[in-house]
Motif scaffolding. Structure first.
Motif, PDB file in Angstrom:
ATOM      1  N   SER A  72       0.845  -1.193   0.000  1.00 39.52           N
ATOM      2  CA  SER A  72       0.000   0.000   0.000  1.00 39.52           C
ATOM      3  C   SER A  72       0.880   1.242   0.000  1.00 39.52           C
ATOM      4  CB  SER A  72      -0.880   0.005   1.251  1.00 39.52           C
ATOM      5  OG  SER A  72      -0.072   0.213   2.403  1.00 39.52           O
ATOM      6  N   PRO A  73       0.318   2.400  -0.330  1.00 40.38           N
ATOM      7  CA  PRO A  73       1.095   3.643  -0.233  1.00 40.38           C
ATOM      8  C   PRO A  73       1.660   3.867   1.165  1.00 40.38           C
ATOM      9  CG  PRO A  73      -0.908   4.011  -1.491  1.00 40.38           C
ATOM     10  CD  PRO A  73      -1.011   2.619  -0.933  1.00 40.38           C
ATOM     11  N   PHE A  74       0.921   3.450   2.183  1.00 40.80           N
ATOM     12  CA  PHE A  74       1.404   3.619   3.559  1.00 40.80           C
ATOM     13  C   PHE A  74       2.661   2.780   3.796  1.00 40.80           C
ATOM     14  CE2 PHE A  74       1.355   2.224   8.056  1.00 40.80           C
ATOM     15  CZ  PHE A  74       1.521   3.456   8.663  1.00 40.80           C
ATOM     16  N   PHE A  75       2.639   1.523   3.361  1.00 37.26           N
ATOM     17  CA  PHE A  75       3.824   0.676   3.523  1.00 37.26           C
ATOM     18  C   PHE A  75       4.998   1.227   2.716  1.00 37.26           C
ATOM     19  CE2 PHE A  75       6.570  -2.790   2.054  1.00 37.26           C
ATOM     20  CZ  PHE A  75       6.986  -3.291   3.272  1.00 37.26           C
ATOM     21  N   ASP A  76       4.731   1.711   1.509  1.00 40.86           N
ATOM     22  CA  ASP A  76       5.803   2.280   0.685  1.00 40.86           C
ATOM     23  C   ASP A  76       6.452   3.477   1.379  1.00 40.86           C
ATOM     24  OD1 ASP A  76       5.499   0.411  -1.296  1.00 40.86           O
ATOM     25  OD2 ASP A  76       4.267   1.684  -2.592  1.00 40.86           O
ATOM     26  N   GLU A  77       5.656   4.295   2.048  1.00 37.12           N
ATOM     27  CA  GLU A  77       6.207   5.452   2.762  1.00 37.12           C
ATOM     28  C   GLU A  77       7.105   5.009   3.915  1.00 37.12           C
ATOM     29  OE1 GLU A  77       3.121   8.055   4.024  1.00 37.12           O
ATOM     30  OE2 GLU A  77       2.323   8.356   2.004  1.00 37.12           O
ATOM     31  N   ILE A  78       6.651   4.012   4.664  1.00 35.89           N
ATOM     32  CA  ILE A  78       7.461   3.492   5.768  1.00 35.89           C
ATOM     33  C   ILE A  78       8.770   2.912   5.230  1.00 35.89           C
ATOM     34  CG2 ILE A  78       7.584   1.708   7.555  1.00 35.89           C
ATOM     35  CD1 ILE A  78       4.570   2.004   7.895  1.00 35.89           C
ATOM     36  N   LEU A  79       8.672   2.165   4.143  1.00 35.78           N
ATOM     37  CA  LEU A  79       9.858   1.554   3.541  1.00 35.78           C
ATOM     38  C   LEU A  79      10.818   2.624   3.031  1.00 35.78           C
ATOM     39  CD1 LEU A  79      11.389  -0.940   2.627  1.00 35.78           C
ATOM     40  CD2 LEU A  79       9.963  -0.994   0.570  1.00 35.78           C
ATOM     41  N   ALA A  80      10.285   3.672   2.398  1.00 38.88           N
ATOM     42  CA  ALA A  80      11.133   4.750   1.876  1.00 38.88           C
ATOM     43  C   ALA A  80      11.899   5.433   3.004  1.00 38.88           C
ATOM     44  CB  ALA A  80      10.282   5.768   1.120  1.00 38.88           C
ATOM     45  N   ASP A  81      11.247   5.661   4.132  1.00 40.85           N
ATOM     46  CA  ASP A  81      11.920   6.287   5.277  1.00 40.85           C
ATOM     47  C   ASP A  81      13.054   5.398   5.789  1.00 40.85           C
ATOM     48  OD1 ASP A  81      10.258   8.475   5.159  1.00 40.85           O
ATOM     49  OD2 ASP A  81       8.901   7.771   6.733  1.00 40.85           O
ATOM     50  N   GLY A  82      12.785   4.099   5.884  1.00 41.59           N
ATOM     51  CA  GLY A  82      13.820   3.184   6.346  1.00 41.59           C
ATOM     52  C   GLY A  82      14.996   3.120   5.388  1.00 41.59           C
ATOM     53  N   LEU A  83      14.708   3.081   4.091  1.00 42.40           N
ATOM     54  CA  LEU A  83      15.774   3.019   3.092  1.00 42.40           C
ATOM     55  C   LEU A  83      16.583   4.309   3.060  1.00 42.40           C
ATOM     56  CD1 LEU A  83      13.827   1.200   0.242  1.00 42.40           C
ATOM     57  CD2 LEU A  83      15.796   0.299   1.500  1.00 42.40           C
ATOM     58  N   GLN A  84      15.932   5.436   3.278  1.00 38.44           N
ATOM     59  CA  GLN A  84      16.649   6.710   3.334  1.00 38.44           C
ATOM     60  C   GLN A  84      17.679   6.692   4.465  1.00 38.44           C
ATOM     61  OE1 GLN A  84      16.661   9.605   1.549  1.00 38.44           O
ATOM     62  NE2 GLN A  84      18.088  10.575   2.976  1.00 38.44           N
ATOM     63  N   ALA A  85      17.253   6.260   5.639  1.00 37.16           N
ATOM     64  CA  ALA A  85      18.163   6.220   6.784  1.00 37.16           C
ATOM     65  C   ALA A  85      19.289   5.210   6.564  1.00 37.16           C
ATOM     66  CB  ALA A  85      17.383   5.876   8.052  1.00 37.16           C
ATOM     67  N   TYR A  86      18.936   4.046   6.048  1.00 35.93           N
ATOM     68  CA  TYR A  86      19.921   2.974   5.868  1.00 35.93           C
ATOM     69  C   TYR A  86      20.943   3.336   4.793  1.00 35.93           C
ATOM     70  CZ  TYR A  86      21.675  -1.781   5.028  1.00 35.93           C
ATOM     71  OH  TYR A  86      22.463  -2.896   4.877  1.00 35.93           O
ATOM     72  N   CYS A  87      20.478   3.830   3.657  1.00 34.67           N
ATOM     73  CA  CYS A  87      21.390   4.160   2.561  1.00 34.67           C
ATOM     74  C   CYS A  87      22.284   5.351   2.919  1.00 34.67           C
ATOM     75  CB  CYS A  87      20.603   4.441   1.285  1.00 34.67           C
ATOM     76  SG  CYS A  87      19.810   2.969   0.582  1.00 34.67           S
ATOM     77  N   SER A  88      21.752   6.315   3.642  1.00 35.57           N
ATOM     78  CA  SER A  88      22.580   7.440   4.091  1.00 35.57           C
ATOM     79  C   SER A  88      23.685   6.948   5.019  1.00 35.57           C
ATOM     80  CB  SER A  88      21.712   8.478   4.810  1.00 35.57           C
ATOM     81  OG  SER A  88      20.748   9.028   3.936  1.00 35.57           O
TER      82      SER A  88
END
Length: 294
Positions: free
Chosen positions: A108-124
């Motif tokens: 869902s869009p909600f899960f995608d948003e949560i995943l994007a936040d996690g990937l932003q932190a992890y990749c940074s």
């Protein structure tokens, strides 16, 4: 701020995810009230926590009012995924769990948003530590998310490459033959070129070309003093996708360095210097051409 599951209440209230529906929560509420009716105590133990009646009922009501319940429940039941989302830089990256969720067709869009936040932190986090081989798979997942979710991460990476380019341009002006191999040592490894090649061309082509031009100009500036380092940098530039005209120059440079520096470390400096002027002129012209085409 990292994702925090609101369903940790399930553990303390001993509620199964299958009960996360109106009828199931009504039954849990009745069970809690019955336990309070059977004891004179102010609190009862539910799991490993003590609850007053008001606390227990409020906790259940929070679950009843929770939005995106299915997404929270799916995350909560996948413990590796839950651990990583709540601590993206400390827990193991659960690539299989994320792939299963992301490509299930039920995200869902909600899960995608949560995943994007996690990937932003992890990749940074990985970028700061120059862990380029590790970052490729998470980036592929991040860039597969619908727009505009990847934009923040794209900006982070873009600025990261710009910063390296600026450092190379400064180092070209005042080379430090002792410090530079340490400062820029990571650009001589395969995972750096692999990382650059993994980036979407539509978003990063210009900044990668700028980096390549800066790297070529830097190698020309220090070619007489850091011969092995120059050869190793150019070896990775050959592997890096860039403008065809620039690639031709890089390949020519690489051949010169192989013949004069790498395989023949005793080549005359006069001969090498004359090559350097040719290389420099071509790179300057290519940089102007790229700027005009942009």
């Amino acid at each position: 701020m990292p994702y925090q599951s609101p369903l940790h209440l399930l553990d303390s209230l001993q509620i199964e995810p299958s009960q996360l529906n109106p009828a199931g929560l009504v039954q849990v509420r009745k069970k809690i009230l019955a336990e309070f009716n059977l004891t004179p105590d102010i609190t009862i133990a539910v799991g490993n926590k003590q609850y007053t009646k008001d606390e227990a009922l409020k906790a259940i009501d929070q679950l009843k009012e929770l939005q995106h319940l299915n997404d929270h429940a799916a995350i909560f039941q996948d413990k590796p995924l839950l651990a990583w989302l709540e601590n993206p830089t400390g827990a193991e990256f659960p690539i299989q769990s994320i792939s299963d969720q992301h490509w299930s067709g039920q995200q869902s869009p909600f899960f995608d948003e949560i995943l994007a936040d996690g990937l932003q932190a992890y990749c940074s986090y990985l970028l700061k530590r120059r862990q380029f081989s590790t970052i490729i798979d998470p980036l592929a997942l991040a860039f597969s998310l619908p727009d505009p979710l990847p934009y923040t991460l794209q900006e982070t990476i873009y600025e990261f490459i710009q910063d390296i380019t600026a450092q190379l341009e400064e180092a070209q002006k005042v080379p430090n033959h002792r410090r530079d191999p340490t400062t820029f040592g990571y650009i001589v490894y395969d995972d750096w070129a692999d990382f650059l090649n993994s980036l979407p061309k539509s978003a990063f082509w210009h900044v990668v070309n700028d980096y390549c031009v800066a790297a070529v100009n830097y190698t020309v500036a220090v070619q007489h003093y850091l011969r092995d380092f120059v050869y190793e940098i150019t070896h990775q530039l050959v592997r890096t996708n860039c403008d065809s005209g620039l690639k031709t120059t890089i390949q020519s440079n690489y051949q010169i360095y192989r013949e004069n520096y790498h395989h023949k470390p005793g080549a005359s400096e006069t001969k090498s210097r004359s090559y350097g002027w040719v290389i420099w002129l071509v790179v300057v012209l290519i940089k102007l051409a790229i700027a005009c085409s942009g």
